[in-house]
Scaffold this motif. Structure first.
Motif, mmCIF file in Angstrom:
data_model
loop_
_atom_site.group_PDB
_atom_site.id
_atom_site.type_symbol
_atom_site.label_atom_id
_atom_site.label_comp_id
_atom_site.label_asym_id
_atom_site.label_seq_id
_atom_site.Cartn_x
_atom_site.Cartn_y
_atom_site.Cartn_z
ATOM 1 N N LEU A 1 7.728 -10.134 -17.672
ATOM 2 C CA LEU A 1 8.880 -9.275 -17.950
ATOM 3 C C LEU A 1 9.224 -8.430 -16.729
ATOM 4 N N ASN A 2 8.206 -7.961 -16.020
ATOM 5 C CA ASN A 2 8.450 -7.194 -14.796
ATOM 6 C C ASN A 2 9.137 -8.055 -13.733
ATOM 7 N N ASP A 3 8.790 -9.353 -13.686
ATOM 8 C CA ASP A 3 9.454 -10.259 -12.747
ATOM 9 C C ASP A 3 10.948 -10.364 -13.065
ATOM 10 N N TYR A 4 11.259 -10.472 -14.372
ATOM 11 C CA TYR A 4 12.668 -10.524 -14.776
ATOM 12 C C TYR A 4 13.401 -9.238 -14.374
ATOM 13 N N LEU A 5 12.779 -8.102 -14.650
ATOM 14 C CA LEU A 5 13.401 -6.825 -14.304
ATOM 15 C C LEU A 5 13.569 -6.684 -12.796
ATOM 16 N N GLY A 6 12.577 -7.163 -12.034
ATOM 17 C CA GLY A 6 12.680 -7.120 -10.584
ATOM 18 C C GLY A 6 13.830 -7.974 -10.075
ATOM 19 N N ALA A 7 14.014 -9.164 -10.702
ATOM 20 C CA ALA A 7 15.116 -10.039 -10.299
ATOM 21 C C ALA A 7 16.468 -9.403 -10.583
ATOM 22 N N GLN B 1 6.250 1.168 -17.378
ATOM 23 C CA GLN B 1 5.300 0.081 -17.622
ATOM 24 C C GLN B 1 4.866 0.027 -19.087
ATOM 25 N N LEU B 2 4.747 1.193 -19.707
ATOM 26 C CA LEU B 2 4.350 1.215 -21.121
ATOM 27 C C LEU B 2 5.382 0.498 -21.974
ATOM 28 N N LEU B 3 6.647 0.673 -21.639
ATOM 29 C CA LEU B 3 7.711 0.033 -22.415
ATOM 30 C C LEU B 3 7.650 -1.485 -22.286
ATOM 31 N N THR B 4 7.398 -1.988 -21.080
ATOM 32 C CA THR B 4 7.309 -3.441 -20.911
ATOM 33 C C THR B 4 6.079 -4.005 -21.603
ATOM 34 N N LEU B 5 4.992 -3.222 -21.655
ATOM 35 C CA LEU B 5 3.792 -3.685 -22.345
ATOM 36 C C LEU B 5 4.036 -3.771 -23.847
ATOM 37 N N VAL B 6 4.664 -2.748 -24.413
ATOM 38 C CA VAL B 6 4.995 -2.767 -25.842
ATOM 39 C C VAL B 6 5.957 -3.907 -26.141
ATOM 40 N N ALA B 7 6.934 -4.108 -25.256
ATOM 41 C CA ALA B 7 7.899 -5.192 -25.451
ATOM 42 C C ALA B 7 7.219 -6.556 -25.431
ATOM 43 N N SER B 8 6.216 -6.722 -24.571
ATOM 44 C CA SER B 8 5.507 -8.009 -24.502
ATOM 45 C C SER B 8 4.763 -8.293 -25.802
ATOM 46 N N VAL B 9 4.156 -7.263 -26.386
ATOM 47 C CA VAL B 9 3.430 -7.439 -27.654
ATOM 48 C C VAL B 9 4.399 -7.754 -28.795
ATOM 49 N N LEU B 10 5.520 -7.017 -28.849
ATOM 50 C CA LEU B 10 6.487 -7.215 -29.931
ATOM 51 C C LEU B 10 7.200 -8.556 -29.810
ATOM 52 N N GLN C 1 -3.658 2.902 -10.829
ATOM 53 C CA GLN C 1 -3.445 2.677 -12.259
ATOM 54 C C GLN C 1 -4.718 2.244 -12.979
ATOM 55 N N ALA C 2 -5.830 2.169 -12.267
ATOM 56 C CA ALA C 2 -7.076 1.673 -12.868
ATOM 57 C C ALA C 2 -7.690 2.711 -13.801
ATOM 58 N N SER C 3 -8.342 2.235 -14.840
ATOM 59 C CA SER C 3 -9.055 3.116 -15.763
ATOM 60 C C SER C 3 -10.374 3.557 -15.134
ATOM 61 N N ASP C 4 -10.642 4.853 -15.187
ATOM 62 C CA ASP C 4 -11.891 5.384 -14.629
ATOM 63 C C ASP C 4 -12.852 5.850 -15.714
ATOM 64 N N ARG C 5 -12.609 5.379 -16.961
ATOM 65 C CA ARG C 5 -13.441 5.830 -18.078
ATOM 66 C C ARG C 5 -14.878 5.325 -17.973
#
Length: 453
Positions: free
Chosen positions: A43-49, A58-67, A288-292
Motif C-alpha cells: 500500500l505504501n508503494d501505491y501511495l508513493g507512486a 503508517q498506522l492508517l496503512t497498517l489498519v487498511a491492510s488488515v481491513l 521505528q523499532a520496538s525497544d520493549r
C-alpha cells in the motif's frame, strides 16, 4: 424443454463464476491477512507512486491492510456460502471494477512492478494481473445479474454464525501474524533457504543486456555515442548512461549485502560462508523499532560472546539513529548497513532475529517471541540450533481444525436440520393436497348431478 435447458445452463454459468470468484477472493484475502506488514508495504508503494506517501500515517496503512484482507476473505466466504446474495454480489462487482481500473493503470504506466494481489505467494506481471481481473470482472457481472441462482449452503437463520466466525478468524489471524511472524513464508528468505545459493545465477541462464550511451563534447557541441561509433580522442567525456534493452534471469536474492558501519568493509561473503552459527538482528529503521525487549537482545549478545558466535545488527538507518539506539538500549553489538527493502523482505518484524549456519536460515523470531537460551549449552546441543521439521502440513491442519472443520460441521448440521424440517412438512403438505383434491372431486360430482337433473 428449451427453456428448461437454458435455465439450467444459466444456473451452471452463475455457479461456476461464483466458485471461481469465491476461491480467488479467499486466497487473496488469506495471503494478505497472514502478512499484514507485507500488505502495508505494498500500500505504501501505491501511495508513493501517487506522491501521497508523506500525507498518510503508517498506522492508517497498517489498519487498511488488515481491513482489506478481511474484506476480501469475507466476500469469498460469503460467495461460497451464498450469504446475502444480492449485497455480496454487488460488493464483489464494485471491488472488481475498482481493481480492474487500478491494474489497467499499473499495466500501462508501470509505476510498480507487482500489484501485490496475492502477496508473495503468487507474483504476476501487471499485464497478467489485468487479464486476470478482466476475467473476474466478467464473473462478477454474471453473478450480479442473477444472484438468486446461487443456491445457499447455509440457511438464512444461521448465516450470522458464518459471518461472525469468518471475520473473527481472519482478524485474529492478522493480529497474531502481526505480533509474531507470517504463518506461511513465501519469500526467498524462508527458514531452510540458503542465502548464498539464492544469489547464484545458474550456468547457461539468460543474461540481461544493456546498451551504454556516452555523452561527449567537442567545440561546445554535445553528442551521444555508443560503443560502435565511439569517436576519437578529440572529444571530451562528459557522462554516460546505461539502459537495459533485454531482460535476463534474476536470482531470487539479488540485493543482499552487509557493510560494516565502523570501517565500511563488505562482510557479506564472510557471514554467508562461515561454517558455524551467526545471529543477525534485523531492523530496517531503528527509529521505528520496538525497544520493549532490548534486554533479551542484550542477553543473546552476551550468550554469543561466551560461545563465540558472531552477532550483527543489520539496518538501513544512519549513524545518528544507530547512536540513539545504543543510548536507549545500551547495545554493544556491531552494526552493519543493508538495503532497506531487503531487510523488510527478510523478516516481518522490527526488529527481528535470524539464526544462520553457513548461509542457511535455521530460525527466525519476532522481537515479541525471542528465544530463551541456556547460557551454558552451545547451539549444537539445543533444538533451536537445528532446522525445524517441515511445519507446513501442521499449519494447514491447524487451519482445517480451527476454521474449515467448524464451517463444514455447521453446514452439514444445517442441511440435516433443513432436510428434517422438509420431511416433517411433507405429510402435512400431502394431506392438504389430498383434502383439496377430494374437495374438487366432490364439486365435480355435484355439478354432474345438477346437470343430469
Amino acid at each position: 424443454m428449451k427453456a428448461v435447458k437454458s435455465e439450467g445452463a444459466k444456473k451452471a454459468l452463475v455457479n461456476v463464476c461464483r466458485v471461481l470468484l469465491a476461491l480467488t477472493f479467499i486466497f487473496s484475502g488469506f495471503v494478505k491477512a497472514i502478512d499484514p506488514l507485507g500488505t502495508q508495504y505494498k500500500l505504501n508503494d501505491y501511495l508513493g507512486a501517487l506522491h501521497l506517501g508523506a500525507y498518510v500515517p503508517q498506522l492508517l496503512t497498517l489498519v487498511a491492510s488488515v481491513l482489506l484482507a478481511a474484506l476480501e476473505f469475507g466476500i469469498g466466504i460469503f460467495l461460497l456460502f451464498a450469504i446475502h446474495r444480492r449485497t455480496t454480489s454487488k460488493v464483489a462487482l464494485l471491488l472488481m471494477v475498482l481493481m480492474t481500473a487500478v491494474t489497467l493503470w499499473l499495466a500501462v504506466a508501470n509505476p510498480i512492478s507487482d500489484c501485490g494481489c496475492f502477496g508473495d505467494a503468487l507474483v504476476l506481471t501487471n499485464w497478467q494481473t489485468f487479464g486476470k481481473n478482466v476475467v473476474l470482472l466478467a464473473c462478477a457481472a454474471v453473478i450480479c445479474r442473477w444472484p438468486l441462482l446461487m443456491p445457499r449452503l447455509i440457511s438464512l437463520t444461521n448465516q450470522w454464525i458464518v459471518i461472525n466466525f469468518t471475520f473473527v478468524f481472519i482478524l485474529i489471524s492478522s493480529i497474531w501474524c502481526l505480533y509474531d511472524l507470517p504463518l506461511f513464508d513465501f519469500r526467498p528468505y524462508h527458514v531452510g533457504a540458503n542465502i548464498k545459493e539464492g544469489m547464484e545465477i545458474p550456468e547457461g541462464a539468460k543474461q540481461p543486456k544493456f546498451e551504454t550511451t556516452f555523452i561527449l563534447e567537442k567545440d561546445g557541441e554535445r553528442r551521444e555515442f555508443t560503443l560502435d561509433d565511439y569517436p576519437d580522442s578529440t572529444w571530451t567525456f562528459i557522462d554516460s548512461k546505461s539502459v537495459q534493452t533485454e531482460a535476463g534471469y534474476v536470482p531470487p536474492i539479488h540485493d543482499f549485502n552487509i557493510v560494516r558501519t565502523e570501517d565500511g568493509e563488505d562482510i557479506t561473503e564472510e557471514v554467508l560462508s562461515r561454517e558455524g552459527y551467526t545471529f543477525l538482528l534485523v531492523s530496517p529503521h531503528l527509529e521505528q523499532a520496538s525497544d520493549r525487549n532490548f534486554g533479551s537482545i542484550d542477553q543473546l549478545y552476551e550468550y554469543c560472546q561466551e560461545q563465540g558466535y558472531p552477532f550483527y545488527c543489520l539496518t538501513a538507518s544512519n549513524e545518528e539513529a544507530i547512536q540513539h539506539w545504543r543510548d536507549i538500549t545500551g547495545a554493544e553489538y556491531p552494526f552493519c548497513q543493508t538495503d532497506e527493502t531487503t531487510l523488510k523482505t527478510i523478516i516481518r518484524s522490527n526488529p527481528g532475529l535470524l539464526l544462520l549456519k553457513q548461509g542457511t536460515i535455521i530460525r527466525k523470531w519476532s522481537h515479541n517471541n525471542l528465544p530463551q537460551i541456556e547460557a551454558e549449552r552451545p547451539l549444537e546441543q539445543l533444538s533451536i540450533g537445528q532446522l525445524p521439521e517441515n511445519s507446513v502440513p501442521g499449519k494447514i491442519l491447524k487451519i482445517v481444525l480451527w476454521f474449515v472443520l467448524p464451517l463444514f460441521v455447521l453446514t452439514v448440521a444445517d442441511r440435516l436440520l433443513a432436510w428434517t424440517r422438509w420431511l416433517r412438512r411433507k405429510p402435512r403438505h400431502q394431506e392438504k393436497e389430498n383434502i383439496t383434491l377430494t374437495h374438487h372431486k366432490k364439486e365435480e360430482e355435484n355439478e354432474k348431478e345438477n346437470c343430469s337433473r
